[in-house]
Design a protein around this motif. Structure first.
Motif, PDB file in Angstrom:
ATOM      1  N   ASP A  29       0.754  -1.157  -0.027  1.00 40.98           N
ATOM      2  CA  ASP A  29       0.163  -0.109  -0.507  1.00 40.98           C
ATOM      3  C   ASP A  29       0.819   1.197  -0.251  1.00 40.98           C
ATOM      4  O   ASP A  29       0.247   2.776  -0.427  1.00 40.98           O
ATOM      5  CB  ASP A  29      -0.981   0.165   0.991  1.00 40.98           C
ATOM      6  N   TYR A  30       1.762   0.839   0.085  1.00 38.99           N
ATOM      7  CA  TYR A  30       3.129   2.354   0.209  1.00 38.99           C
ATOM      8  C   TYR A  30       4.126   2.273  -0.069  1.00 38.99           C
ATOM      9  O   TYR A  30       5.121   3.148  -0.082  1.00 38.99           O
ATOM     10  CB  TYR A  30       3.235   3.023   1.845  1.00 38.99           C
ATOM     11  N   LEU A  31       4.542   0.981  -0.407  1.00 34.41           N
ATOM     12  CA  LEU A  31       5.861   1.102  -1.139  1.00 34.41           C
ATOM     13  C   LEU A  31       6.024   0.849  -2.737  1.00 34.41           C
ATOM     14  O   LEU A  31       4.842  -0.171  -2.924  1.00 34.41           O
ATOM     15  CB  LEU A  31       7.107   0.019  -0.194  1.00 34.41           C
ATOM     16  N   SER A  32       6.886   0.702  -3.563  1.00 33.17           N
ATOM     17  CA  SER A  32       6.219   0.814  -4.930  1.00 33.17           C
ATOM     18  C   SER A  32       6.888  -0.694  -5.034  1.00 33.17           C
ATOM     19  O   SER A  32       7.839  -1.620  -4.278  1.00 33.17           O
ATOM     20  CB  SER A  32       7.609   1.391  -6.137  1.00 33.17           C
ATOM     21  N   VAL A  33       6.395  -1.449  -6.164  1.00 32.71           N
ATOM     22  CA  VAL A  33       6.962  -3.262  -6.548  1.00 32.71           C
ATOM     23  C   VAL A  33       9.056  -2.782  -6.203  1.00 32.71           C
ATOM     24  O   VAL A  33       9.016  -4.168  -5.671  1.00 32.71           O
ATOM     25  CB  VAL A  33       6.421  -3.852  -7.263  1.00 32.71           C
ATOM     26  N   GLU A  34       8.894  -2.090  -7.290  1.00 29.44           N
ATOM     27  CA  GLU A  34      10.607  -1.974  -7.601  1.00 29.44           C
ATOM     28  C   GLU A  34      11.444  -2.071  -5.844  1.00 29.44           C
ATOM     29  O   GLU A  34      12.905  -2.518  -5.576  1.00 29.44           O
ATOM     30  CB  GLU A  34      10.359  -0.464  -8.183  1.00 29.44           C
ATOM     31  N   GLN A  35      10.937  -1.187  -5.048  1.00 28.12           N
ATOM     32  CA  GLN A  35      11.043  -0.688  -4.110  1.00 28.12           C
ATOM     33  C   GLN A  35      11.292  -2.786  -2.818  1.00 28.12           C
ATOM     34  O   GLN A  35      12.138  -2.854  -2.274  1.00 28.12           O
ATOM     35  CB  GLN A  35      11.085   0.098  -3.038  1.00 28.12           C
ATOM     36  N   ILE A  36      10.242  -3.011  -2.964  1.00 24.12           N
ATOM     37  CA  ILE A  36       9.571  -3.930  -2.093  1.00 24.12           C
ATOM     38  C   ILE A  36      10.631  -5.277  -2.691  1.00 24.12           C
ATOM     39  O   ILE A  36      11.617  -6.225  -2.254  1.00 24.12           O
ATOM     40  CB  ILE A  36       8.675  -4.513  -3.100  1.00 24.12           C
ATOM     41  N   ASP A  37      10.989  -5.066  -4.506  1.00 23.64           N
ATOM     42  CA  ASP A  37      11.916  -6.369  -4.837  1.00 23.64           C
ATOM     43  C   ASP A  37      13.211  -5.690  -4.535  1.00 23.64           C
ATOM     44  O   ASP A  37      14.007  -6.510  -4.576  1.00 23.64           O
ATOM     45  CB  ASP A  37      11.468  -5.686  -6.431  1.00 23.64           C
ATOM     46  N   TYR A  38      13.693  -4.666  -4.347  1.00 20.06           N
ATOM     47  CA  TYR A  38      15.014  -4.616  -3.963  1.00 20.06           C
ATOM     48  C   TYR A  38      15.151  -4.721  -2.241  1.00 20.06           C
ATOM     49  O   TYR A  38      16.414  -5.079  -2.496  1.00 20.06           O
ATOM     50  CB  TYR A  38      15.231  -3.116  -4.328  1.00 20.06           C
ATOM     51  N   MET A  39      14.035  -4.835  -1.530  1.00 20.42           N
ATOM     52  CA  MET A  39      14.816  -4.741  -0.606  1.00 20.42           C
ATOM     53  C   MET A  39      14.368  -6.246  -0.116  1.00 20.42           C
ATOM     54  O   MET A  39      15.687  -6.926   0.861  1.00 20.42           O
ATOM     55  CB  MET A  39      13.106  -4.227   0.329  1.00 20.42           C
ATOM     56  N   LEU A  40      13.774  -6.695  -0.664  1.00 14.20           N
ATOM     57  CA  LEU A  40      13.725  -8.258  -0.563  1.00 14.20           C
ATOM     58  C   LEU A  40      15.724  -8.961  -1.358  1.00 14.20           C
ATOM     59  O   LEU A  40      15.397 -10.195  -0.393  1.00 14.20           O
ATOM     60  CB  LEU A  40      12.508  -8.800  -1.126  1.00 14.20           C
ATOM     61  N   ASP A  41      15.680  -8.471  -2.725  1.00 13.38           N
ATOM     62  CA  ASP A  41      16.767  -8.820  -2.812  1.00 13.38           C
ATOM     63  C   ASP A  41      18.097  -8.882  -2.121  1.00 13.38           C
ATOM     64  O   ASP A  41      18.777  -9.849  -2.097  1.00 13.38           O
ATOM     65  CB  ASP A  41      17.209  -8.045  -4.379  1.00 13.38           C
ATOM     66  N   LYS A  42      17.873  -7.611  -1.747  1.00  9.71           N
ATOM     67  CA  LYS A  42      18.960  -6.752  -0.883  1.00  9.71           C
ATOM     68  C   LYS A  42      19.424  -7.565   0.810  1.00  9.71           C
ATOM     69  O   LYS A  42      20.409  -7.877   1.168  1.00  9.71           O
ATOM     70  CB  LYS A  42      18.943  -5.654  -1.056  1.00  9.71           C
ATOM     71  N   MET A  43      18.056  -8.136   1.378  1.00  9.02           N
ATOM     72  CA  MET A  43      17.840  -8.092   2.238  1.00  9.02           C
ATOM     73  C   MET A  43      17.805  -9.853   2.523  1.00  9.02           C
ATOM     74  O   MET A  43      17.885 -10.571   4.113  1.00  9.02           O
ATOM     75  CB  MET A  43      16.631  -7.653   3.392  1.00  9.02           C
ATOM     76  N   TYR A  44      17.412 -10.885   1.769  1.00 11.04           N
ATOM     77  CA  TYR A  44      16.813 -11.926   2.004  1.00 11.04           C
ATOM     78  C   TYR A  44      17.268 -12.620   1.197  1.00 11.04           C
ATOM     79  O   TYR A  44      17.478 -13.938   1.086  1.00 11.04           O
ATOM     80  CB  TYR A  44      15.480 -11.716   1.647  1.00 11.04           C
ATOM     81  N   ASN A  45      18.680 -12.310   0.627  1.00 12.09           N
ATOM     82  CA  ASN A  45      19.031 -13.072  -0.621  1.00 12.09           C
ATOM     83  C   ASN A  45      20.320 -14.203   0.238  1.00 12.09           C
ATOM     84  O   ASN A  45      20.513 -13.562   1.887  1.00 12.09           O
ATOM     85  CB  ASN A  45      19.990 -12.442  -1.620  1.00 12.09           C
ATOM     86  N   LYS A  46      20.420 -15.516   0.071  1.00  8.50           N
ATOM     87  CA  LYS A  46      21.166 -16.769   0.313  1.00  8.50           C
ATOM     88  C   LYS A  46      22.519 -16.436   1.313  1.00  8.50           C
ATOM     89  O   LYS A  46      22.676 -16.140   2.108  1.00  8.50           O
ATOM     90  CB  LYS A  46      21.113 -17.792  -0.576  1.00  8.50           C
ATOM     91  N   GLY A  47      22.899 -15.284   0.161  1.00  7.50           N
ATOM     92  CA  GLY A  47      24.524 -14.929   0.964  1.00  7.50           C
ATOM     93  C   GLY A  47      24.168 -14.117   2.052  1.00  7.50           C
ATOM     94  O   GLY A  47      24.914 -14.438   2.942  1.00  7.50           O
TER      95      GLY A  47
END
Length: 164
Positions: A29-47
């Protein structure tokens, strides 16, 4: 019955799956899909998650009938002051209201207390409905911050703290 267990490195895929299944609903509702994608990749990548396990982060999984419903992750922030940080607490949207988040939160608080922790901190987006959940759990807003996380994205957060 909902059961909590300490996560192991083998649970990384489940943690990633749960994050992917909760973040778009939580932040959509308040973040863009691009920001969510970016944050998920940054914070939840396997490494990144492997690194957190190796640095001593403790992850807890909530499950029912062998199905993971949510997770929490926390670590020491400042051992001199006994301050810990709750980095992550997410439960599947379809389980909201069943007490899964409360179970995870209570167990984190218990584990921090057992480790002689004096404070538990967390960051929560100022628009996140979870801020009310944290206030109800005894957290107070300590600070309001805006953090540049790269790619032109900001995190507009409250730093909340609970004395233990």
């Amino acid at each position: 019955m909902i059961v909590l267990r300490r996560a192991k490195e083998q649970d990384i895929e489940s943690i990633q799956d749960l994050a992917n299944r909760t973040w778009y609903v939580t932040y959509g509702d308040y973040l863009s899909v691009e920001q969510i994608d970016y944050m998920l990749d940054k914070m939840y990548n396997k490494g990144e998650l492997l690194s957190q396990f190796k640095e001593g982060y403790i992850f807890l999984m909530a499950e029912e009938d062998g199905i993971d419903l949510g997770f929490a992750g926390f670590s020491v922030l400042d051992s001199a002051t006994g301050t810990y940080k709750l980095h992550k607490l997410y439960v599947l949207p379809e389980t909201h209201g069943r007490g899964v988040g409360k179970l995870l939160m209570n167990e984190v608080v218990n584990l921090v207390k057992r480790a002689d922790g004096a404070f538990l901190q967390l960051s929560v987006n100022r628009n996140n409905k979870a801020a009310k959940f944290y206030k109800k759990a005894g957290f107070i807003v300590k600070e309001t911050i805006d953090i540049d996380i790269g790619n032109g994205f900001l995190m507009n957060d409250y730093i909340m703290e609970k004395a233990l």
